[in-house]
Design a protein around this motif. Structure first.
Motif, PDB file in Angstrom:
ATOM      1  N   GLY A 125    -116.095  49.018   0.885  1.00  0.00           N
ATOM      2  CA  GLY A 125    -116.044  49.990   1.970  1.00  0.00           C
ATOM      3  C   GLY A 125    -115.088  49.622   3.084  1.00  0.00           C
ATOM      4  N   ILE A 126    -114.163  48.714   2.806  1.00  0.00           N
ATOM      5  CA  ILE A 126    -113.141  48.333   3.784  1.00  0.00           C
ATOM      6  C   ILE A 126    -111.834  48.976   3.363  1.00  0.00           C
ATOM      7  CG2 ILE A 126    -111.924  46.433   4.915  1.00  0.00           C
ATOM      8  CD1 ILE A 126    -114.291  44.623   4.079  1.00  0.00           C
ATOM      9  N   SER A 127    -111.338  49.888   4.160  1.00  0.00           N
ATOM     10  CA  SER A 127    -110.089  50.582   3.853  1.00  0.00           C
ATOM     11  C   SER A 127    -108.922  49.850   4.509  1.00  0.00           C
ATOM     12  CB  SER A 127    -110.145  52.027   4.360  1.00  0.00           C
ATOM     13  OG  SER A 127    -108.875  52.651   4.224  1.00  0.00           O
ATOM     14  N   LEU A 128    -107.937  49.456   3.713  1.00  0.00           N
ATOM     15  CA  LEU A 128    -106.725  48.817   4.228  1.00  0.00           C
ATOM     16  C   LEU A 128    -105.532  49.414   3.512  1.00  0.00           C
ATOM     17  CD1 LEU A 128    -105.114  46.833   5.896  1.00  0.00           C
ATOM     18  CD2 LEU A 128    -105.812  44.985   4.359  1.00  0.00           C
ATOM     19  N   GLN A 129    -104.806  50.273   4.207  1.00  0.00           N
ATOM     20  CA  GLN A 129    -103.680  51.002   3.632  1.00  0.00           C
ATOM     21  C   GLN A 129    -102.391  50.665   4.387  1.00  0.00           C
ATOM     22  OE1 GLN A 129    -104.214  52.931   0.913  1.00  0.00           O
ATOM     23  NE2 GLN A 129    -106.424  52.572   1.018  1.00  0.00           N
ATOM     24  N   THR A 130    -101.290  50.529   3.648  1.00  0.00           N
ATOM     25  CA  THR A 130     -99.983  50.324   4.273  1.00  0.00           C
ATOM     26  C   THR A 130     -99.096  51.519   3.963  1.00  0.00           C
ATOM     27  OG1 THR A 130     -99.162  49.115   2.337  1.00  0.00           O
ATOM     28  CG2 THR A 130    -100.129  47.824   4.128  1.00  0.00           C
ATOM     29  N   VAL A 131     -98.300  51.931   4.945  1.00  0.00           N
ATOM     30  CA  VAL A 131     -97.334  53.016   4.754  1.00  0.00           C
ATOM     31  C   VAL A 131     -95.993  52.589   5.350  1.00  0.00           C
ATOM     32  CG1 VAL A 131     -99.070  54.845   4.763  1.00  0.00           C
ATOM     33  CG2 VAL A 131     -98.003  54.155   6.910  1.00  0.00           C
ATOM     34  N   TYR A 172     -93.200  49.539   9.073  1.00  0.00           N
ATOM     35  CA  TYR A 172     -94.427  49.753   8.322  1.00  0.00           C
ATOM     36  C   TYR A 172     -95.616  49.797   9.277  1.00  0.00           C
ATOM     37  CZ  TYR A 172     -91.890  48.354   4.065  1.00  0.00           C
ATOM     38  OH  TYR A 172     -91.005  48.270   3.025  1.00  0.00           O
ATOM     39  N   CYS A 173     -96.697  50.415   8.778  1.00  0.00           N
ATOM     40  CA  CYS A 173     -97.979  50.376   9.501  1.00  0.00           C
ATOM     41  C   CYS A 173     -99.087  50.083   8.495  1.00  0.00           C
ATOM     42  CB  CYS A 173     -98.261  51.706  10.193  1.00  0.00           C
ATOM     43  SG  CYS A 173     -99.880  51.774  11.032  1.00  0.00           S
ATOM     44  N   ALA A 174     -99.954  49.156   8.828  1.00  0.00           N
ATOM     45  CA  ALA A 174    -101.177  48.894   8.057  1.00  0.00           C
ATOM     46  C   ALA A 174    -102.352  49.409   8.875  1.00  0.00           C
ATOM     47  CB  ALA A 174    -101.341  47.403   7.780  1.00  0.00           C
ATOM     48  N   THR A 175    -103.198  50.216   8.250  1.00  0.00           N
ATOM     49  CA  THR A 175    -104.400  50.725   8.913  1.00  0.00           C
ATOM     50  C   THR A 175    -105.626  50.168   8.209  1.00  0.00           C
ATOM     51  OG1 THR A 175    -103.297  52.796   9.508  1.00  0.00           O
ATOM     52  CG2 THR A 175    -105.706  52.778   9.575  1.00  0.00           C
ATOM     53  N   SER A 221    -107.317  41.303  11.548  1.00  0.00           N
ATOM     54  CA  SER A 221    -106.002  40.844  11.997  1.00  0.00           C
ATOM     55  C   SER A 221    -105.261  40.138  10.873  1.00  0.00           C
ATOM     56  CB  SER A 221    -106.167  39.877  13.178  1.00  0.00           C
ATOM     57  OG  SER A 221    -106.977  40.412  14.183  1.00  0.00           O
ATOM     58  N   ASP A 222    -105.907  39.146  10.291  1.00  0.00           N
ATOM     59  CA  ASP A 222    -105.270  38.289   9.301  1.00  0.00           C
ATOM     60  C   ASP A 222    -104.882  39.067   8.047  1.00  0.00           C
ATOM     61  OD1 ASP A 222    -104.391  35.663   8.740  1.00  0.00           O
ATOM     62  OD2 ASP A 222    -106.200  35.195   7.609  1.00  0.00           O
ATOM     63  N   MET A 223    -105.773  39.911   7.578  1.00  0.00           N
ATOM     64  CA  MET A 223    -105.505  40.629   6.336  1.00  0.00           C
ATOM     65  C   MET A 223    -104.547  41.799   6.521  1.00  0.00           C
ATOM     66  SD  MET A 223    -106.761  38.983   3.899  1.00  0.00           S
ATOM     67  CE  MET A 223    -106.395  40.254   2.684  1.00  0.00           C
ATOM     68  N   SER A 224    -104.512  42.397   7.710  1.00  0.00           N
ATOM     69  CA  SER A 224    -103.533  43.466   7.951  1.00  0.00           C
ATOM     70  C   SER A 224    -102.115  42.928   7.878  1.00  0.00           C
ATOM     71  CB  SER A 224    -103.782  44.117   9.316  1.00  0.00           C
ATOM     72  OG  SER A 224    -104.980  44.859   9.318  1.00  0.00           O
ATOM     73  N   VAL A 225    -101.888  41.764   8.488  1.00  0.00           N
ATOM     74  CA  VAL A 225    -100.542  41.181   8.441  1.00  0.00           C
ATOM     75  C   VAL A 225    -100.215  40.729   7.017  1.00  0.00           C
ATOM     76  CG1 VAL A 225     -99.030  39.387   9.372  1.00  0.00           C
ATOM     77  CG2 VAL A 225    -100.700  40.512  10.868  1.00  0.00           C
ATOM     78  N   PHE A 226    -101.201  40.174   6.312  1.00  0.00           N
ATOM     79  CA  PHE A 226    -100.963  39.782   4.923  1.00  0.00           C
ATOM     80  C   PHE A 226    -100.603  41.004   4.077  1.00  0.00           C
ATOM     81  CE2 PHE A 226    -102.327  38.941   0.564  1.00  0.00           C
ATOM     82  CZ  PHE A 226    -101.718  37.721   0.308  1.00  0.00           C
ATOM     83  N   ALA A 227    -101.287  42.121   4.280  1.00  0.00           N
ATOM     84  CA  ALA A 227    -100.985  43.340   3.521  1.00  0.00           C
ATOM     85  C   ALA A 227     -99.577  43.852   3.835  1.00  0.00           C
ATOM     86  CB  ALA A 227    -102.023  44.411   3.829  1.00  0.00           C
ATOM     87  N   ARG A 257    -111.404  50.816  13.771  1.00  0.00           N
ATOM     88  CA  ARG A 257    -110.160  51.216  13.111  1.00  0.00           C
ATOM     89  C   ARG A 257    -108.997  50.599  13.874  1.00  0.00           C
ATOM     90  NH1 ARG A 257    -106.278  55.336  13.477  1.00  0.00           N
ATOM     91  NH2 ARG A 257    -107.403  56.290  15.211  1.00  0.00           N
ATOM     92  N   ALA A 258    -108.113  49.945  13.170  1.00  0.00           N
ATOM     93  CA  ALA A 258    -106.970  49.290  13.809  1.00  0.00           C
ATOM     94  C   ALA A 258    -105.697  49.592  13.028  1.00  0.00           C
ATOM     95  CB  ALA A 258    -107.184  47.784  13.880  1.00  0.00           C
ATOM     96  N   GLU A 259    -104.600  49.676  13.758  1.00  0.00           N
ATOM     97  CA  GLU A 259    -103.285  49.891  13.156  1.00  0.00           C
ATOM     98  C   GLU A 259    -102.383  48.715  13.528  1.00  0.00           C
ATOM     99  OE1 GLU A 259    -103.582  54.756  13.697  1.00  0.00           O
ATOM    100  OE2 GLU A 259    -102.160  53.586  14.903  1.00  0.00           O
ATOM    101  N   THR A 260    -101.658  48.191  12.564  1.00  0.00           N
ATOM    102  CA  THR A 260    -100.741  47.085  12.802  1.00  0.00           C
ATOM    103  C   THR A 260     -99.337  47.531  12.412  1.00  0.00           C
ATOM    104  OG1 THR A 260    -102.484  45.490  12.334  1.00  0.00           O
ATOM    105  CG2 THR A 260    -100.220  44.666  12.331  1.00  0.00           C
TER     106      THR A 260
END
Length: 419
Positions: free
Chosen positions: A409-415, A351-354, A147-153, A338-341
């Motif tokens: 091995g933690i995938s965090l991508q923003t589009v 934007y979406c962070a996965t 949660s925390d890092m997806s919003v930060f990204a 797997r989560a999408e923000t």
């Protein structure tokens, strides 16, 4: 003795517990030449754990430390740059270690999901930790790194694009396989017990800014329900056909994210409205499942404190999964999340962070996240924020963790989805 002169880089406190052992295993595999010690109440049990960790860990020192002995915690904290702890429930066992680290200027990371423990940590030790230079970082596992890092990204991506501040932001858990750890259940029981005994605690837990540093400084954005249910298309067009219900850990995770925003001087934006959901699919039955799950979640929250007040502690603890126990290695390896923000910025950009990770979220994935937080605090000090005190993962080490995630091995991508 300065932090750089300490005997150890990391002490794993609670290394004989299930997740503690997994974290030690991860550090033995991925920590390189980092100086690690194992700590807990039983030297004999710690030695048995060390024997299982492989050649790189066989010279790791063993430290005896116990929450009932503040002097042992003080000695441990004074010898290391970072303590990572898996000893919970934290409201029962955690504050003496926070006190020791705050006094010694030692960085600290834990797995707590107990909001009132974090609240007490802030009230009692934030100022001291600021003065001594300690970073006391809570919520370094599945609660609440994704949660925390997806919003930060998302914040970093929007900042890079010059797309304005974050507005409505929604975390959606799209896929999940794994169990709930005994430690997590024990923490939830402690939260219910605390709220059952004190009406003021219940009111604080219901406040969306439970963990704020300055409540008067927080924006008033109207109701921000913890366990809502919505059609996916109301969150984002990409979720058309999907139904969601409130995510069980939203009551904790959302407050961590809001604290991150406040600690970072509202860099995400003062109009940030954040909520968390869990997908229940797109079948014909999904709307019913969504509504029923939402009602059940809210019922548990509303009645939980009364329920646990009426039941004897021994009975509850006998029924609940035991802390220190967990699934087989095969089951841990099969797990994943797997989560999408989704967010819309003040300029209208979407934007979406996965974020995704293989491994049971409550055990294997959590041990990797905690291990990486410890490594970031110990080794990446030039990438950490200048903040000190009682912090969140994003506020303390957001950029360092973004850099560390791929190798872990933690995938965090923003589009960018459009405007």
């Amino acid at each position: 003795m300065t932090s750089a002169e300490r005997e150890f880089d990391i002490v794993v406190y609670g290394a004989t517990g299930f997740v503690g052992k997994l974290t030690a295993e991860y550090l033995a595999r991925s920590g390189g030449d980092i100086r690690v010690a194992l700590a807990g109440r039983s030297p004999d049990k710690l030695l048995k754990v060390r024997e299982t960790l492989g050649e790189s860990a066989q010279n790791w020192p063993i430290l005896t430390a116990d929450a009932a002995s503040p002097s042992s915690l003080a000695d441990m904290a004074a010898r290391t740059r970072v303590v990572i702890t898996t000893v919970g429930p934290y409201s029962r066992y955690g504050l003496p270690l926070v006190a020791a680290c705050a006094a010694a200027g030692t960085d600290y990371a834990d797995l707590t999901g107990e909001a009132m423990f974090v609240r007490q940590s802030i009230d009692d030790y934030h100022k001291q930790a600021v003065d001594t230079g300690a970073r006391i970082v809570h919520a370094c596992g599945f609660d609440s790194i994704p949660s925390d890092m997806s919003v930060f990204a998302l914040y970093r991506r929007a900042q890079t694009d010059g797309a304005g501040e974050l507005g409505d932001t929604d975390f959606v858990l799209r896929g999940f396989s794994g169990g709930v750890s005994g430690g997590t259940v024990a923490s939830m029981i402690e939260v219910f017990r605390a709220s059952s005994n004190d009406p003021n605690t219940r009111r604080m837990l219901e406040d969306p800014y439970t963990l704020t540093q300055d409540r008067a400084a927080e924006p008033e954005l109207g109701p921000q329900p913890d366990l809502p249910w919505r059609r996916g298309r109301e969150i984002a067009p990409e979720l058309a056909g999907v139904w969601t219900t409130g995510f069980a850990m939203a009551m904790y995770n959302t407050r961590i994210v809001r604290r991150s925003n406040a600690l970072l001087e509202y860099a995400y934006g003062r109009r940030l409205r954040y909520a968390e959901y869990m997908s229940v699919g797109s079948s014909v039955a999904a709307p019913v499942v969504s509504a029923v799950a939402s009602a059940a979640n809210n019922g548990v929250v509303a009645l939980g404190s009364r329920f646990f007040r009426l039941l004897p502690r021994r009975l509850v603890e006998r029924i609940a999964p035991k802390p220190g126990t967990g699934p087989s290695e095969q089951a841990r390896d099969r797990g994943y999340y797997r989560a999408e923000t989704y967010t819309t910025t003040t300029t209208g950009a979407r934007y979406c962070a996965t974020i995704a990770q293989q491994g049971d979220p409550g055990y294997k994935a959590t041990s990797v996240m905690l291990g990486e937080c410890g490594l970031a605090l110990a080794l990446d000090r030039d990438k950490l924020s200048d903040l000190r005190g009682v912090l969140t993962p994003a506020a303390a080490m957001g950029d360092a963790l973004l850099d560390r995630f791929p190798a872990a091995g933690i995938s965090l991508q923003t589009v960018r989805l459009g405007d």
